[in-house]
Motif scaffolding. Structure first.
Motif, PDB file in Angstrom:
ATOM      1  N   GLY A  84       0.797  -1.227   0.000  1.00 22.93           N
ATOM      2  CA  GLY A  84       0.000   0.000   0.000  1.00 22.93           C
ATOM      3  C   GLY A  84       0.823   1.268   0.000  1.00 22.93           C
ATOM      4  N   VAL A  85       2.140   1.145  -0.073  1.00 25.28           N
ATOM      5  CA  VAL A  85       2.991   2.329  -0.091  1.00 25.28           C
ATOM      6  C   VAL A  85       3.044   2.884  -1.512  1.00 25.28           C
ATOM      7  CG1 VAL A  85       5.313   3.209   0.317  1.00 25.28           C
ATOM      8  CG2 VAL A  85       4.373   1.431   1.802  1.00 25.28           C
ATOM      9  N   LEU A  86       2.636   4.122  -1.646  1.00 23.39           N
ATOM     10  CA  LEU A  86       2.561   4.728  -2.975  1.00 23.39           C
ATOM     11  C   LEU A  86       3.843   5.463  -3.328  1.00 23.39           C
ATOM     12  CD1 LEU A  86      -1.059   6.114  -2.686  1.00 23.39           C
ATOM     13  CD2 LEU A  86      -0.279   3.902  -3.557  1.00 23.39           C
ATOM     14  N   PHE A  87       4.218   5.388  -4.581  1.00 26.56           N
ATOM     15  CA  PHE A  87       5.432   6.061  -5.050  1.00 26.56           C
ATOM     16  C   PHE A  87       5.075   7.278  -5.895  1.00 26.56           C
ATOM     17  CE2 PHE A  87       9.140   3.415  -4.043  1.00 26.56           C
ATOM     18  CZ  PHE A  87       8.494   2.346  -3.426  1.00 26.56           C
ATOM     19  N   ASP A  88       5.950   8.250  -5.854  1.00 21.31           N
ATOM     20  CA  ASP A  88       5.776   9.466  -6.630  1.00 21.31           C
ATOM     21  C   ASP A  88       6.160   9.200  -8.082  1.00 21.31           C
ATOM     22  OD1 ASP A  88       6.807  12.340  -7.537  1.00 21.31           O
ATOM     23  OD2 ASP A  88       5.405  12.519  -5.870  1.00 21.31           O
ATOM     24  N   GLU A  89       5.899  10.159  -8.958  1.00 21.69           N
ATOM     25  CA  GLU A  89       6.277   9.987 -10.360  1.00 21.69           C
ATOM     26  C   GLU A  89       7.781   9.840 -10.483  1.00 21.69           C
ATOM     27  OE1 GLU A  89       4.650  12.927  -9.300  1.00 21.69           O
ATOM     28  OE2 GLU A  89       2.914  11.611  -9.211  1.00 21.69           O
ATOM     29  N   THR A  90       8.490  10.505  -9.569  1.00 28.71           N
ATOM     30  CA  THR A  90       9.950  10.441  -9.599  1.00 28.71           C
ATOM     31  C   THR A  90      10.474   9.222  -8.861  1.00 28.71           C
ATOM     32  OG1 THR A  90      10.035  11.832  -7.633  1.00 28.71           O
ATOM     33  CG2 THR A  90      10.144  12.928  -9.757  1.00 28.71           C
ATOM     34  N   GLY A  91       9.562   8.341  -8.427  1.00 29.54           N
ATOM     35  CA  GLY A  91      10.004   7.129  -7.744  1.00 29.54           C
ATOM     36  C   GLY A  91      10.279   7.336  -6.273  1.00 29.54           C
ATOM     37  N   LYS A  92       9.674   8.358  -5.710  1.00 33.50           N
ATOM     38  CA  LYS A  92       9.893   8.616  -4.287  1.00 33.50           C
ATOM     39  C   LYS A  92       8.632   8.322  -3.483  1.00 33.50           C
ATOM     40  CE  LYS A  92      11.161  12.784  -4.258  1.00 33.50           C
ATOM     41  NZ  LYS A  92      11.784  14.078  -3.896  1.00 33.50           N
ATOM     42  N   ILE A  93       8.846   8.093  -2.184  1.00 33.74           N
ATOM     43  CA  ILE A  93       7.730   7.818  -1.282  1.00 33.74           C
ATOM     44  C   ILE A  93       7.429   9.072  -0.471  1.00 33.74           C
ATOM     45  CG2 ILE A  93       6.974   6.415   0.669  1.00 33.74           C
ATOM     46  CD1 ILE A  93       9.000   4.302  -0.224  1.00 33.74           C
ATOM     47  N   ASP A  94       6.150   9.304  -0.210  1.00 32.93           N
ATOM     48  CA  ASP A  94       5.758  10.441   0.617  1.00 32.93           C
ATOM     49  C   ASP A  94       5.989  10.081   2.079  1.00 32.93           C
ATOM     50  OD1 ASP A  94       4.698  12.551   1.867  1.00 32.93           O
ATOM     51  OD2 ASP A  94       2.702  12.416   1.000  1.00 32.93           O
ATOM     52  N   LEU A  95       7.160  10.462   2.579  1.00 31.84           N
ATOM     53  CA  LEU A  95       7.504  10.130   3.965  1.00 31.84           C
ATOM     54  C   LEU A  95       6.545  10.772   4.944  1.00 31.84           C
ATOM     55  CD1 LEU A  95      11.381  10.381   3.781  1.00 31.84           C
ATOM     56  CD2 LEU A  95       9.965   8.334   3.814  1.00 31.84           C
ATOM     57  N   LYS A  96       5.970  11.888   4.546  1.00 34.64           N
ATOM     58  CA  LYS A  96       5.017  12.580   5.427  1.00 34.64           C
ATOM     59  C   LYS A  96       3.865  11.653   5.782  1.00 34.64           C
ATOM     60  CE  LYS A  96       6.622  16.833   5.470  1.00 34.64           C
ATOM     61  NZ  LYS A  96       6.956  17.538   6.710  1.00 34.64           N
ATOM     62  N   LYS A  97       3.580  10.769   4.881  1.00 38.87           N
ATOM     63  CA  LYS A  97       2.419   9.901   5.081  1.00 38.87           C
ATOM     64  C   LYS A  97       2.784   8.469   5.423  1.00 38.87           C
ATOM     65  CE  LYS A  97      -1.796   8.377   2.801  1.00 38.87           C
ATOM     66  NZ  LYS A  97      -2.574   8.344   1.569  1.00 38.87           N
ATOM     67  N   PHE A  98       3.901   7.990   4.873  1.00 39.38           N
ATOM     68  CA  PHE A  98       4.236   6.571   5.054  1.00 39.38           C
ATOM     69  C   PHE A  98       5.382   6.297   6.023  1.00 39.38           C
ATOM     70  CE2 PHE A  98       2.206   6.736   0.860  1.00 39.38           C
ATOM     71  CZ  PHE A  98       1.187   5.821   1.085  1.00 39.38           C
ATOM     72  N   GLN A  99       6.024   7.345   6.517  1.00 40.07           N
ATOM     73  CA  GLN A  99       7.131   7.067   7.438  1.00 40.07           C
ATOM     74  C   GLN A  99       6.609   6.551   8.773  1.00 40.07           C
ATOM     75  OE1 GLN A  99       9.692  10.366   8.586  1.00 40.07           O
ATOM     76  NE2 GLN A  99      11.411   8.954   8.568  1.00 40.07           N
ATOM     77  N   TRP A 100       7.283   5.538   9.294  1.00 34.89           N
ATOM     78  CA  TRP A 100       6.915   4.902  10.548  1.00 34.89           C
ATOM     79  C   TRP A 100       7.017   5.912  11.688  1.00 34.89           C
ATOM     80  CZ3 TRP A 100      10.602   1.248  13.603  1.00 34.89           C
ATOM     81  CH2 TRP A 100       9.910   0.711  14.690  1.00 34.89           C
ATOM     82  N   GLU A 101       5.924   6.083  12.396  1.00 34.35           N
ATOM     83  CA  GLU A 101       5.907   7.026  13.513  1.00 34.35           C
ATOM     84  C   GLU A 101       6.660   6.432  14.698  1.00 34.35           C
ATOM     85  OE1 GLU A 101       4.188  10.000  13.499  1.00 34.35           O
ATOM     86  OE2 GLU A 101       3.865   9.702  11.364  1.00 34.35           O
ATOM     87  N   THR A 102       7.749   7.032  15.037  1.00 33.10           N
ATOM     88  CA  THR A 102       8.519   6.542  16.190  1.00 33.10           C
ATOM     89  C   THR A 102       8.813   7.683  17.146  1.00 33.10           C
ATOM     90  OG1 THR A 102      10.592   6.912  15.021  1.00 33.10           O
ATOM     91  CG2 THR A 102       9.641   4.718  14.874  1.00 33.10           C
ATOM     92  N   PHE A 103       8.865   7.332  18.401  1.00 30.70           N
ATOM     93  CA  PHE A 103       9.185   8.335  19.413  1.00 30.70           C
ATOM     94  C   PHE A 103      10.591   8.065  19.915  1.00 30.70           C
ATOM     95  CE2 PHE A 103       4.660   7.692  19.316  1.00 30.70           C
ATOM     96  CZ  PHE A 103       4.172   8.981  19.260  1.00 30.70           C
ATOM     97  N   VAL A 104      11.487   8.876  19.502  1.00 31.45           N
ATOM     98  CA  VAL A 104      12.873   8.665  19.898  1.00 31.45           C
ATOM     99  C   VAL A 104      13.153   9.426  21.181  1.00 31.45           C
ATOM    100  CG1 VAL A 104      15.258   8.841  19.188  1.00 31.45           C
ATOM    101  CG2 VAL A 104      13.471   8.464  17.481  1.00 31.45           C
ATOM    102  N   SER A 105      13.109   8.704  22.283  1.00 35.76           N
ATOM    103  CA  SER A 105      13.421   9.346  23.569  1.00 35.76           C
ATOM    104  C   SER A 105      14.915   9.247  23.829  1.00 35.76           C
ATOM    105  CB  SER A 105      12.655   8.646  24.676  1.00 35.76           C
ATOM    106  OG  SER A 105      12.950   7.271  24.655  1.00 35.76           O
ATOM    107  N   GLU A 106      15.484  10.296  24.245  1.00 38.02           N
ATOM    108  CA  GLU A 106      16.932  10.272  24.494  1.00 38.02           C
ATOM    109  C   GLU A 106      17.230  10.474  25.959  1.00 38.02           C
ATOM    110  OE1 GLU A 106      18.804  13.762  22.972  1.00 38.02           O
ATOM    111  OE2 GLU A 106      16.910  14.397  22.089  1.00 38.02           O
TER     112      GLU A 106
END
Length: 106
Positions: A84-106
């Motif tokens: 279900g991950v969609l690619f752009d015309e240039t072969g890129k992925i919309d990270l805004k929508k498909f990037q895994w939401e992670t909480f990086v606590s330091e």
DNA sequence: ATCATGACGTACG
DNA sequence: TCGTACGCCATGA
């Protein structure tokens, strides 16, 4: 205490990537403790099919597949599209929508 | 220990 | 958007 191998931590993080989402190399590197993204890429190259890890869900910061088309890049794209991950015309992925939401606590 | 390489990232033009 | 340059750090010779 014996600390887990860096690669093992990286593999574990990769295995946690939910289906239909993607993670960047830098993102994984932060999850495992802030090692360089290069090490993540190196670990990725050592992944065998026997490990059954969702390596195809790992892309670079530009949302594009790092592999060459003749080296499995097209395969990775097919697998992501199959999830279900969609690619752009240039072969890129919309990270805004498909990037895994992670909480990086330091 | 040193050199070269790599499924990266950021900066610059 | 794309190409180039440099930094990053683990691995192998």
């Amino acid at each position: 205490m014996s600390e887990k191998s860096l690669f093992e931590a990286i593999f574990e993080a990769i295995g946690k990537i939910p289906k239909g989402k993607v993670a960047t190399y830098g993102q994984i590197s932060r999850l495992v403790g802030g090692c360089s993204a290069r090490v993540v890429g190196y670990a990725m190259a050592r992944i065998s099919e026997d490990m059954k890890l969702p390596w195809h869900r790992v892309v670079n910061s530009k949302g594009r597949v790092s592999l060459k088309e003749n080296d499995g890049g097209d395969i990775q794209r097919e697998m992501l599209e199959s999830e279900g991950v969609l690619f752009d015309e240039t072969g890129k992925i919309d990270l805004k929508k498909f990037q895994w939401e992670t909480f990086v606590s330091e």
